[in-house]
Design a protein around this motif. Sequence first.
Motif, PDB file in Angstrom:
ATOM      1  N   LEU A 161      -6.485 -35.250  40.459  1.00 30.38           N
ATOM      2  CA  LEU A 161      -5.197 -34.646  40.786  1.00 30.38           C
ATOM      3  C   LEU A 161      -4.367 -35.600  41.629  1.00 30.38           C
ATOM      4  CD1 LEU A 161      -6.547 -31.085  41.645  1.00 30.38           C
ATOM      5  CD2 LEU A 161      -5.524 -31.854  39.493  1.00 30.38           C
ATOM      6  N   THR A 162      -3.078 -35.669  41.340  1.00 31.13           N
ATOM      7  CA  THR A 162      -2.206 -36.624  42.027  1.00 31.13           C
ATOM      8  C   THR A 162      -1.220 -35.971  42.980  1.00 31.13           C
ATOM      9  OG1 THR A 162      -0.667 -36.562  40.160  1.00 31.13           O
ATOM     10  CG2 THR A 162      -2.348 -38.290  40.139  1.00 31.13           C
ATOM     11  N   SER A 163      -0.938 -34.687  42.799  1.00 29.66           N
ATOM     12  CA  SER A 163       0.096 -34.059  43.620  1.00 29.66           C
ATOM     13  C   SER A 163      -0.194 -32.573  43.810  1.00 29.66           C
ATOM     14  CB  SER A 163       1.471 -34.243  42.967  1.00 29.66           C
ATOM     15  OG  SER A 163       2.474 -33.576  43.699  1.00 29.66           O
ATOM     16  N   LEU A 164      -0.063 -32.129  45.039  1.00 29.89           N
ATOM     17  CA  LEU A 164      -0.149 -30.709  45.372  1.00 29.89           C
ATOM     18  C   LEU A 164       0.886 -30.461  46.466  1.00 29.89           C
ATOM     19  CD1 LEU A 164      -1.540 -27.925  45.191  1.00 29.89           C
ATOM     20  CD2 LEU A 164      -3.134 -28.723  46.951  1.00 29.89           C
ATOM     21  N   GLU A 165       2.010 -29.877  46.084  1.00 31.72           N
ATOM     22  CA  GLU A 165       3.145 -29.837  47.009  1.00 31.72           C
ATOM     23  C   GLU A 165       2.975 -28.836  48.147  1.00 31.72           C
ATOM     24  OE1 GLU A 165       6.279 -26.834  44.867  1.00 31.72           O
ATOM     25  OE2 GLU A 165       6.227 -28.900  44.112  1.00 31.72           O
ATOM     26  N   ARG A 166       2.167 -27.779  47.946  1.00 30.48           N
ATOM     27  CA  ARG A 166       2.018 -26.789  49.014  1.00 30.48           C
ATOM     28  C   ARG A 166       0.756 -25.961  48.791  1.00 30.48           C
ATOM     29  NH1 ARG A 166       4.884 -21.903  47.125  1.00 30.48           N
ATOM     30  NH2 ARG A 166       5.649 -22.319  45.010  1.00 30.48           N
ATOM     31  N   LEU A 167       0.398 -25.184  49.801  1.00 30.86           N
ATOM     32  CA  LEU A 167      -0.747 -24.281  49.750  1.00 30.86           C
ATOM     33  C   LEU A 167      -0.246 -22.888  50.165  1.00 30.86           C
ATOM     34  CD1 LEU A 167      -3.335 -26.640  51.479  1.00 30.86           C
ATOM     35  CD2 LEU A 167      -3.456 -25.852  49.110  1.00 30.86           C
ATOM     36  N   PRO A 168       0.352 -22.150  49.236  1.00 27.07           N
ATOM     37  CA  PRO A 168       1.083 -20.936  49.599  1.00 27.07           C
ATOM     38  C   PRO A 168       0.217 -19.687  49.790  1.00 27.07           C
ATOM     39  CG  PRO A 168       1.242 -21.282  47.248  1.00 27.07           C
ATOM     40  CD  PRO A 168       0.435 -22.435  47.791  1.00 27.07           C
ATOM     41  N   TRP A 169      -1.072 -19.774  49.490  1.00 25.95           N
ATOM     42  CA  TRP A 169      -1.908 -18.577  49.551  1.00 25.95           C
ATOM     43  C   TRP A 169      -2.044 -18.078  50.994  1.00 25.95           C
ATOM     44  CZ3 TRP A 169      -3.014 -22.842  46.519  1.00 25.95           C
ATOM     45  CH2 TRP A 169      -2.969 -22.625  45.125  1.00 25.95           C
ATOM     46  N   LYS A 170      -2.022 -16.772  51.174  1.00 30.07           N
ATOM     47  CA  LYS A 170      -1.947 -16.180  52.514  1.00 30.07           C
ATOM     48  C   LYS A 170      -3.309 -15.938  53.151  1.00 30.07           C
ATOM     49  CE  LYS A 170       2.334 -13.755  51.299  1.00 30.07           C
ATOM     50  NZ  LYS A 170       2.975 -12.417  51.135  1.00 30.07           N
TER      51      LYS A 170
END
Length: 500
Positions: A161-170
């Motif tokens: 994986l090259t990109s993960l812009e955010r981790l939105p899980w609460k």
Amino acid sequence: MSQLTFLDLRYNSLNGTIPSSLFAPPSLVLIGWSNNKLQGPIPRLVYQLQNLTYLPLSSNNLSGVVDLDKLLKLKNLIYLDLSYNGLSLSINNIVNSTLPNLEYISLASCSLSEFPNFLREQARLRSLDLSNNKIHGEVPKWIFDVGKNTLEGLNLSHNFLTSLERLPWKNLAYIGLHSNLLQGPLPIPPNTTNVFSISDNKLTGEIPALICNLSYLLVLDLSNNSLSGSIPQCLGNLSNSLSVLNLGINRFRGTFTVTFTKGNMLRNLNLNGNQIEGQVPRSLLNCRRLEVLDLGKNKINDTFPHWLETLRNLQVLVLKFNRFHGHIGTFKTKGKHPFPKLRIIDMSYNDFSGLLPTNYIKQFEAMMNVDEHEMKLKYMGEPYYQDSVVVVVVVMKGLEIEYSRILTVFSIIDLSSNNFQGEILKSIEKLNSLRGLNLSHNNLTGHIPTSLRNLKNLESLDLSSNKLVGEIPQQLTNLMFLEVLNLSVNQVVGPIPQGR
């Protein structure tokens, strides 16, 4: 057994193929085969078990093709684990199938090359494990809606994986993103996170101060990236919960000014391979549970931090490749043995001088008379974190070796490449559990002591590049496990010992 609903045979040593007849009872709700030695395909009768809710089949030697689209027709399925076999999955990513009750899915090591499309509709998912696959590129944005309000565990490690812009899980508690090709700044996980492992990527930039709001964090592993700047002082605010802080092999600069509070839970601190300057912070005295302290390969300019001897649980101390200097002297704590649990000490490539710290060495209780039969299956770090967190790089048998799991009987002393003087004293013979001893590249004089014969478990002995004289003791032939012996660049004479 037409009424059988529950068949659990996990964690045994069953081998051979799975008999089709065991999938025959139509009332089966759970059939568990994980952690055995089973081979061959999964019987096709599994696709007919309409009542099936739990299917744990991981960690076997199963092979063949699993038609995931047919499994998706088992609408009652809650738990699906096909990980760590030799299975390949047949997935029609065009078909929008869904499992409305699915909460746990693990497809680790299933040769996946993309995110399965059926995940789009899994609103109730609590745990997703797609680690150890061949998924390339960016994490698709639709994945952020998978288990948006329910997901607690996410493991995408060991992919491409090259990109993960955010981790939105609460509600995330476990986040495994290590061993990918992730670039850009460090994403900030939710405040519910317990374990955040994003090591072995290509992240850049500084650590945002927002990470200090993670008040439930137990493990923070950011090692093996290209993060830079100073280490936020506010990380000390996490020490009431934090057990593991691994910031090794990055580009952090400046002094390490994090203040650890009294009663903190820290067990493992790794700053190896940065550009940290200044002195060893005295607030480490508050880390009474500390087991691993790795400050190697920095620019720390200090004398030997003798006050660390009061940390009664310290097992690994690495100070190599720094600017430590001066005499080590004798221990300061009266009435108690210094470093009672120390098993690995590496102070190589510094500017220590004076006599060898024999007064310390002869008190290292954890290197004496260890009951190996009792301890041989115990690894450091197991009580608090299983995922290869105790990573130490040492020179053993002439090679630089990374130990990602360390047996508690593994003992090494490396004082090489300093300016130690004087003789190798007899008292070192007490350390009869020692595996590696490296005193090379110093200014040691005198004879090679015959008392070294008592180091019965020694596998590597390096006394090279000193000023040792006399003959090689015949008694060294008693070292039956010795694999590497380096006495080069000295002034030894006489015959090479024979026998044994």
